[in-house]
Design a protein around this motif. Structure first.
Motif, PDB file in Angstrom:
ATOM      1  N   GLU A  75       0.611  -0.720  -0.091  1.00 34.52           N
ATOM      2  CA  GLU A  75      -0.063   0.002  -0.205  1.00 34.52           C
ATOM      3  C   GLU A  75       0.674   0.811  -0.083  1.00 34.52           C
ATOM      4  N   LEU A  76       2.292   1.238   1.103  1.00 34.39           N
ATOM      5  CA  LEU A  76       2.839   2.641   0.646  1.00 34.39           C
ATOM      6  C   LEU A  76       3.304   2.777  -1.117  1.00 34.39           C
ATOM      7  N   ILE A  77       3.595   1.737  -1.737  1.00 33.99           N
ATOM      8  CA  ILE A  77       4.087   1.873  -3.198  1.00 33.99           C
ATOM      9  C   ILE A  77       3.333   1.971  -3.609  1.00 33.99           C
ATOM     10  N   HIS A  78       1.907   1.878  -3.341  1.00 33.46           N
ATOM     11  CA  HIS A  78       1.277   2.450  -3.979  1.00 33.46           C
ATOM     12  C   HIS A  78       0.786   3.319  -4.382  1.00 33.46           C
ATOM     13  N   ALA A  79       0.512   3.964  -2.884  1.00 34.89           N
ATOM     14  CA  ALA A  79       0.189   5.865  -2.988  1.00 34.89           C
ATOM     15  C   ALA A  79       1.529   6.298  -2.825  1.00 34.89           C
ATOM     16  N   TYR A  80       2.541   5.610  -2.996  1.00 42.07           N
ATOM     17  CA  TYR A  80       3.793   7.078  -3.451  1.00 42.07           C
ATOM     18  C   TYR A  80       3.653   6.771  -5.346  1.00 42.07           C
ATOM     19  N   SER A  81       3.306   5.980  -5.890  1.00 43.93           N
ATOM     20  CA  SER A  81       3.088   6.218  -7.294  1.00 43.93           C
ATOM     21  C   SER A  81       2.322   7.073  -7.005  1.00 43.93           C
ATOM     22  N   LEU A  82       1.153   7.428  -6.684  1.00 44.46           N
ATOM     23  CA  LEU A  82       0.155   7.830  -6.921  1.00 44.46           C
ATOM     24  C   LEU A  82      -0.005   9.334  -6.220  1.00 44.46           C
ATOM     25  N   VAL A  83       0.898   9.654  -5.558  1.00 44.05           N
ATOM     26  CA  VAL A  83       1.862  11.102  -4.766  1.00 44.05           C
ATOM     27  C   VAL A  83       2.382  11.534  -6.331  1.00 44.05           C
ATOM     28  N   HIS A  84       3.413  10.448  -6.934  1.00 42.80           N
ATOM     29  CA  HIS A  84       4.191  10.828  -8.039  1.00 42.80           C
ATOM     30  C   HIS A  84       3.049  11.278  -9.371  1.00 42.80           C
ATOM     31  N   ASP A  85       2.297  10.450  -9.886  1.00 44.39           N
ATOM     32  CA  ASP A  85       1.734  10.173 -11.064  1.00 44.39           C
ATOM     33  C   ASP A  85       0.588  11.474 -10.811  1.00 44.39           C
ATOM     34  N   GLN A 110       7.522  19.113  -1.426  1.00 46.51           N
ATOM     35  CA  GLN A 110       7.575  17.683  -0.200  1.00 46.51           C
ATOM     36  C   GLN A 110       6.464  16.492  -0.310  1.00 46.51           C
ATOM     37  N   ALA A 111       5.608  17.134  -1.998  1.00 54.98           N
ATOM     38  CA  ALA A 111       5.003  15.542  -2.790  1.00 54.98           C
ATOM     39  C   ALA A 111       6.028  14.783  -3.324  1.00 54.98           C
ATOM     40  N   MET A 112       7.279  15.133  -3.551  1.00 59.23           N
ATOM     41  CA  MET A 112       7.970  14.139  -4.650  1.00 59.23           C
ATOM     42  C   MET A 112       8.667  13.978  -2.507  1.00 59.23           C
ATOM     43  N   LEU A 113       9.604  14.228  -2.001  1.00 63.54           N
ATOM     44  CA  LEU A 113      10.124  13.900  -0.853  1.00 63.54           C
ATOM     45  C   LEU A 113       8.941  12.993   0.042  1.00 63.54           C
ATOM     46  N   ALA A 114       7.652  13.174  -0.155  1.00 61.46           N
ATOM     47  CA  ALA A 114       6.823  12.647   0.850  1.00 61.46           C
ATOM     48  C   ALA A 114       6.739  11.019   0.404  1.00 61.46           C
ATOM     49  N   GLY A 115       6.423  11.163  -1.435  1.00 64.81           N
ATOM     50  CA  GLY A 115       6.452   9.348  -2.700  1.00 64.81           C
ATOM     51  C   GLY A 115       7.628   9.242  -2.355  1.00 64.81           C
TER      52      GLY A 115
END
Length: 304
Positions: A75-85, A110-115
């Protein structure tokens, strides 16, 4: 399995996953990074990938504490991908899971770093040392299992999987794709991580070759079915229903299953993929795959 029993299981497992995410995604990360990470992953989403991990683990009588870590990691990988996408350099979207996207709420940097941090945290969750396991009240996670889970997740998220699929997606804006090319893109971009979710759950047990093959085929079919249904919903549902911007693929001139096949053929294809997933479970020889079967139904029922 009765629908009420399945719904109860889903509610319980979703609650467990949410508590684990709250525990493992750090609020205290510096300079507001923790808030951005938690905003991007908590309190939203269908959590299909964690449910697939947990259902597959149950089907093979696997180690539940390992499956919970795998569920959180995927879920963390999925969420990071959505943030970046969602960022302006890619899809430039402003709505996700019914709220402003992370870069709108917290700024692009901050979004880039969060992902980035969520991607790294996924592998940290999968590789606890003895102290981390003890503090979580878990038995030690065997090194071999940690390695298998990391390998499955990294391959699904990287150039051969999700990231590669996103690269194809960005390169395909305004270009016609035939059905084979579209299928290849989505098996990478969406399907790989969904299939990996199933296989990570399976890795928490000791299934035989027949069961592994059936689960792999199930994951591949359900992974593609999910994307076909998403394409259908993107052109048939409102943003308020979807929790994200509706019609954005058409607006961005992106190829979809609806644009390539047509709406009704896309619906039929989703149903056929659901049937493929069910047939794969039947071939697996697993005695307790009812939850995986019902998850396949729920994925495809969304378009009816």
């Amino acid at each position: 399995m009765k629908a009420d029993d399945f719904d109860l299981w889903m509610r319980q497992e979703l609650h467990t996953v949410e508590l684990a995410l709250q525990r493992w995604v750090p609020l205290e990360a510096p300079a507001g990074l923790g808030q951005a990470m938690r905003y991007g992953v908590l309190d939203g989403g269908k959590r299909l990938r964690p449910l697939l991990v947990l259902a597959a683990c149950e089907a093979v009588a696997g180690l539940k504490c390992a499956a919970l870590r795998a569920a959180v990691a995927v879920e963390l990988i999925h969420a990071y991908s959505l943030v970046h996408d969602d960022m302006p350099c890619m899809d430039n979207d402003v709505l996700r899971r019914g709220k402003p996207t992370v870069h709108v709420q917290h700024g692009e940097a901050q979004a880039m770093l969060a992902g980035d941090a969520m991607q790294a945290l996924a592998f940290e969750v999968l590789t606890p040392d003895a102290a981390a396991s003890a503090s979580a009240g878990e038995p030690p996670l065997p090194d071999g299992l940690q390695a298998r889970l990391c390998r499955l997740l990294s391959r699904a998220a990287g150039h051969a999987g999700m990231a590669g699929g996103q690269a194809i997606d960005l390169a395909s804006v305004g270009r016609p794709l035939d059905e084979a090319a579209l299928c290849d893109m989505h098996r990478r971009k969406t399907g790989a991580l969904l299939q990996a979710s199933v296989m990570m759950g399976a890795a928490c047990g000791e299934p035989d070759d027949r069961a592994l093959a059936g689960l792999s085929d199930y994951g591949a079919a359900i992974g593609l079915a999910f994307q076909v249904v998403d394409d259908i919903l993107d052109c048939t549902q409102a943003s308020e229903t979807l929790g994200k911007t509706a019609g954005k693929d058409l607006d961005h001139n992106k190829p979809t299953y609806v644009s390539v096949l047509g709406l009704e053929p896309a619906r039929a294809y989703a149903d056929a993929l659901r049937d493929e997933a069910q047939a794969a479970l039947a071939r697996s020889g697993l005695r307790d795959a009812a939850r995986l079967s019902l998850l396949a139904d729920r994925v495809v029922e969304r378009h009816h």
